[in-house]
Design a protein around this motif. Sequence first.
Motif, PDB file in Angstrom:
ATOM      1  N   LEU A  41      37.983  44.457  39.278  1.00  0.00           N
ATOM      2  CA  LEU A  41      38.050  43.078  39.750  1.00  0.00           C
ATOM      3  C   LEU A  41      38.790  42.209  38.742  1.00  0.00           C
ATOM      4  CD1 LEU A  41      36.758  41.185  42.022  1.00  0.00           C
ATOM      5  CD2 LEU A  41      34.957  40.747  40.371  1.00  0.00           C
ATOM      6  N   GLY A  42      39.535  41.245  39.236  1.00  0.00           N
ATOM      7  CA  GLY A  42      40.188  40.309  38.341  1.00  0.00           C
ATOM      8  C   GLY A  42      41.164  39.452  39.118  1.00  0.00           C
ATOM      9  N   ASN A  44      44.819  37.631  39.910  1.00  0.00           N
ATOM     10  CA  ASN A  44      46.182  38.164  39.860  1.00  0.00           C
ATOM     11  C   ASN A  44      46.698  38.064  38.431  1.00  0.00           C
ATOM     12  OD1 ASN A  44      46.412  38.766  42.548  1.00  0.00           O
ATOM     13  ND2 ASN A  44      47.068  36.702  43.085  1.00  0.00           N
ATOM     14  N   GLY A  45      47.317  39.115  37.952  1.00  0.00           N
ATOM     15  CA  GLY A  45      47.873  39.078  36.612  1.00  0.00           C
ATOM     16  C   GLY A  45      46.870  39.405  35.527  1.00  0.00           C
ATOM     17  N   ALA A  46      45.674  39.862  35.895  1.00  0.00           N
ATOM     18  CA  ALA A  46      44.669  40.188  34.882  1.00  0.00           C
ATOM     19  C   ALA A  46      44.915  41.567  34.268  1.00  0.00           C
ATOM     20  CB  ALA A  46      43.268  40.125  35.488  1.00  0.00           C
ATOM     21  N   GLY A  47      45.791  42.353  34.874  1.00  0.00           N
ATOM     22  CA  GLY A  47      46.117  43.663  34.300  1.00  0.00           C
ATOM     23  C   GLY A  47      45.523  44.833  35.055  1.00  0.00           C
ATOM     24  N   LYS A  48      44.968  44.573  36.260  1.00  0.00           N
ATOM     25  CA  LYS A  48      44.325  45.656  37.029  1.00  0.00           C
ATOM     26  C   LYS A  48      45.351  46.691  37.470  1.00  0.00           C
ATOM     27  CE  LYS A  48      43.593  42.605  39.813  1.00  0.00           C
ATOM     28  NZ  LYS A  48      43.526  41.590  40.816  1.00  0.00           N
ATOM     29  N   SER A  49      46.415  46.210  38.091  1.00  0.00           N
ATOM     30  CA  SER A  49      47.422  47.143  38.612  1.00  0.00           C
ATOM     31  C   SER A  49      48.081  47.911  37.472  1.00  0.00           C
ATOM     32  CB  SER A  49      48.478  46.389  39.409  1.00  0.00           C
ATOM     33  OG  SER A  49      47.896  45.836  40.543  1.00  0.00           O
ATOM     34  N   ILE A 196      36.707  56.495  44.288  1.00  0.00           N
ATOM     35  CA  ILE A 196      37.675  55.508  44.751  1.00  0.00           C
ATOM     36  C   ILE A 196      37.724  54.330  43.783  1.00  0.00           C
ATOM     37  CG2 ILE A 196      38.134  53.806  46.564  1.00  0.00           C
ATOM     38  CD1 ILE A 196      36.567  56.103  48.326  1.00  0.00           C
ATOM     39  N   VAL A 197      38.937  53.947  43.399  1.00  0.00           N
ATOM     40  CA  VAL A 197      39.103  52.723  42.623  1.00  0.00           C
ATOM     41  C   VAL A 197      39.660  51.672  43.567  1.00  0.00           C
ATOM     42  CG1 VAL A 197      40.176  51.622  40.644  1.00  0.00           C
ATOM     43  CG2 VAL A 197      39.638  54.066  40.571  1.00  0.00           C
ATOM     44  N   LEU A 198      38.931  50.572  43.689  1.00  0.00           N
ATOM     45  CA  LEU A 198      39.329  49.504  44.591  1.00  0.00           C
ATOM     46  C   LEU A 198      39.812  48.333  43.736  1.00  0.00           C
ATOM     47  CD1 LEU A 198      39.132  48.477  47.612  1.00  0.00           C
ATOM     48  CD2 LEU A 198      36.935  47.530  46.947  1.00  0.00           C
ATOM     49  N   ILE A 199      41.124  48.134  43.702  1.00  0.00           N
ATOM     50  CA  ILE A 199      41.656  47.000  42.944  1.00  0.00           C
ATOM     51  C   ILE A 199      41.545  45.761  43.827  1.00  0.00           C
ATOM     52  CG2 ILE A 199      43.692  46.046  41.821  1.00  0.00           C
ATOM     53  CD1 ILE A 199      44.715  48.874  41.410  1.00  0.00           C
ATOM     54  N   THR A 200      40.920  44.728  43.328  1.00  0.00           N
ATOM     55  CA  THR A 200      40.732  43.561  44.183  1.00  0.00           C
ATOM     56  C   THR A 200      40.542  42.292  43.368  1.00  0.00           C
ATOM     57  OG1 THR A 200      39.384  42.616  45.950  1.00  0.00           O
ATOM     58  CG2 THR A 200      38.243  43.957  44.331  1.00  0.00           C
ATOM     59  N   VAL A 215      35.382  44.265  35.317  1.00  0.00           N
ATOM     60  CA  VAL A 215      36.123  43.020  35.488  1.00  0.00           C
ATOM     61  C   VAL A 215      37.124  42.868  34.353  1.00  0.00           C
ATOM     62  CG1 VAL A 215      35.967  40.522  35.782  1.00  0.00           C
ATOM     63  CG2 VAL A 215      34.094  41.988  36.536  1.00  0.00           C
ATOM     64  N   LEU A 216      38.352  42.590  34.706  1.00  0.00           N
ATOM     65  CA  LEU A 216      39.394  42.342  33.715  1.00  0.00           C
ATOM     66  C   LEU A 216      39.756  40.868  33.738  1.00  0.00           C
ATOM     67  CD1 LEU A 216      42.050  45.209  34.139  1.00  0.00           C
ATOM     68  CD2 LEU A 216      40.390  44.938  32.311  1.00  0.00           C
TER      69      LEU A 216
END
Lengths: 508, 311
Positions: A41-42, A44-49, A196-200, A215-216
């Motif tokens: 979780l984070g 946009n731009g928190a570094g998840k992707s 499963i990793v759910l980026i959201t 959380v990032l």
Amino acid sequence: MIALNKEPLVKMVNITKRFSDVVANDSVDFELYESEIHALLGENGAGKSTLMNILYGLYHPDSGDIYFKDKKVNIRNPLEAQQLGIGMVHQHFMLIPTFTVLENLQVSGRGPFRLKPEEMIEKIKRISSELGITVDIDRKVHELSVGAKQRVEILRLIMNRAKILILDEPTSTLTPQEVVGLFNNLKKLRENGNSIVLITHKMYEVYEVADRVTVLRKGRVVLKSLKVKVQPKDLADAMLGQQREVKPHDRPEVSNPALMRLESLTVLDDEGEEAVRNANLHVAGGEIVGVAGVAGNGQKELVEAIYGLRPSLSGKIFLGVNDITRAKIRDRIENGLGYIPEDRKIRGVALDLSLDLNSIATDHWSKPIINYNFIDYQKVKEFASKIISTFGVITRSNQSKASTLSGGNLQKFIVGRELIKEPKFIIAENPTAGLDVGATEYVRQTLISYRNRGRAILVVSNDLDELLELCDKIVVMYKGRLTAPIPRGKFDKLEIGSLMLGKEAETA
Amino acid sequence: MTSLSVDLIASAILIGTIPRAMPILLAALGETLDQNAGILNLGVEGIMLMGAITAFTTEYFTENFVLAFIIAFAIGSLFSFFHAFASVSLKADQVVSGTALWFIGWGLSGVLYRFYFGNSPSPPVIQTLHHVSIPYLSNIPFIGRLIFGQDPIFYTVIMSLLFIHYFLFKTRIGLNLRTVGENPLVAKAVGVNPSLYRYLACMFGGGMAGLGGAYLVLTVVGSFFYDMTLGAGFIAVALVYFGKWKPLRVFVGSLLFGAVYVFYLTAETYFQYVPYQFIEMLPYLFTLIIILIAGTRAHSPASLGKPFHEE
């Protein structure tokens, strides 16, 4: 469902990744266990992707280690990730639109020379009935809804024996109903032993489907927990930090006559089919009207018709009191029309030209910049500088090519160019798609303050959450038809979602 | 015009269509494969001329037509290797590099001819291939001679047509190749090497164009003269669009074109009151018309002509 004493399946330790001077991941630790849904979780731009692209082998960390089943691994490319059983569904689907679902699933670097469609169909049917993931084998992919395309992607990963599925913002362009379907599929996959990793960036998804959450914020891990142990407030604090959510804006009462009005507008698409059918719309000064809908229901054609990129078959378009249905684009712009296009690198700017020249893209005919058909470059420079300083565009110089700007800066530049002359009506098409949190916030605030000066805005977006946050009214577009406007007080996400899927509604 | 001459034109078309269609079909099939992988090769015309001159020279000196075809294929592949190098490895503009190939083949074939055969007013002639009648089948009235009484290469061409169709639509490698033409990134993600596919498709396509030139010399004309393809290479490219990148449709297009071409050859004799320049325009006018009809609705492979930038 989760055994706490188990060893993690994947362990990422101390991962750091820099892009020039931006630290995308700063000493990040991440663990994924077997048979769990793990929300990353984070904002946009928190570094998840970035973190997940490292796991998938698309990026290489500057430092840090990855362990797979307790063995240190070096994942150099996606193929190596796939060999470990790691698969990823990107936001842009990796499917060939003109191929059938079957053909898409048959593309492969390994296997016998001859295709064996019967065997493949049997395999697809077996796996899809085991997991409850339904796909329409013979349909061409471009005919499928976003949710169906996503199912094809997931099915492909499973068929390639992926045990770990990474989904990058899978719900951002789905209707609420499709989200429910996706989550059911994911739960079934978990039962089946997949991780499963759910980026959201949507908090409620954590509670709906995840077993565990990381959380990032700004590239650092700020919270790790089983979901049952974390309170929504703590989750929000972790995700947003000190920054408080921007409250839905108060606005002056609207009583102005329409600044933009559509009367029974019908527009054809490239194939000659009716893409916009008999649309009526009314956008008054001081309001933001949103057009919600699943992509491909005529939004593109609607926008192009209003701006003048596409002829209208019948009906009328009014800008203020002027009928602009047949007007040239230049006349529309001179009448006070602005446009923030979705493809900012294609329609927004000419990438290889300087910011100076791009600043006059939508007005290269009026004084004082143009004198008797000659360009006054000194005036161009002043104009571009004004946009750059007013809208906080970060660039080395006015002479830099547009292609050197980051996505966020480029969008600020385009928004600035369109708004600086205070047109009375502006169309914004997915205005924050692909932007980081700062730029997104900036663009939204800019649009809101522009509205507060009594101008009118039409926002067309595939992101329903964006519309819910930004708009004063929402109309839903389905198969070319517009519903009656829903005022802000009556926004109901599920209701709008079912309209997006074609539930019968009173048309405007 | 008498009814006799109408009959003559009609039978000339029936007999002449297939031989006239084959060179263009060969080149168009190669280009079909090429474009399905995303490579646009506009140099087909030049490559056909190179295939023609090398096949002619080989046949003239060795009288070995199999060798002549092999060398024509090889020279076509070699030429297209440079096109592949420019468009895949250097990511150059494919239109520019294809056009360069056309010019080189055009000029070089003429130079080679002068080199070997000098400047004689009447060009040397070679024996064209004998027709082979397939027993029994060629006795079928009317269509028997037409389909089963052709030269041996004709049967090879038809088999390669069927194989290319099978390859593109029934094999995994063919599907991968089409994926490379649509979106190389997707292909790469499943472990396919887009650059390799493009190189091989391009070289195969060039080889086929070389064969087309060789066929023209060895079985249709029996001689070489400068610029003898008269735009056949460009028509082959046009047929790929007409055929919507499907080999069987390309085949139909090539027959249509062959018929128009033979009509033009025979009509010159019969329509004496029409200036021959107008009749000579027919094949090209026909090409223009089919492109106008087919081109507006055609969906080309999405990455056709675009270099693959790996991110």
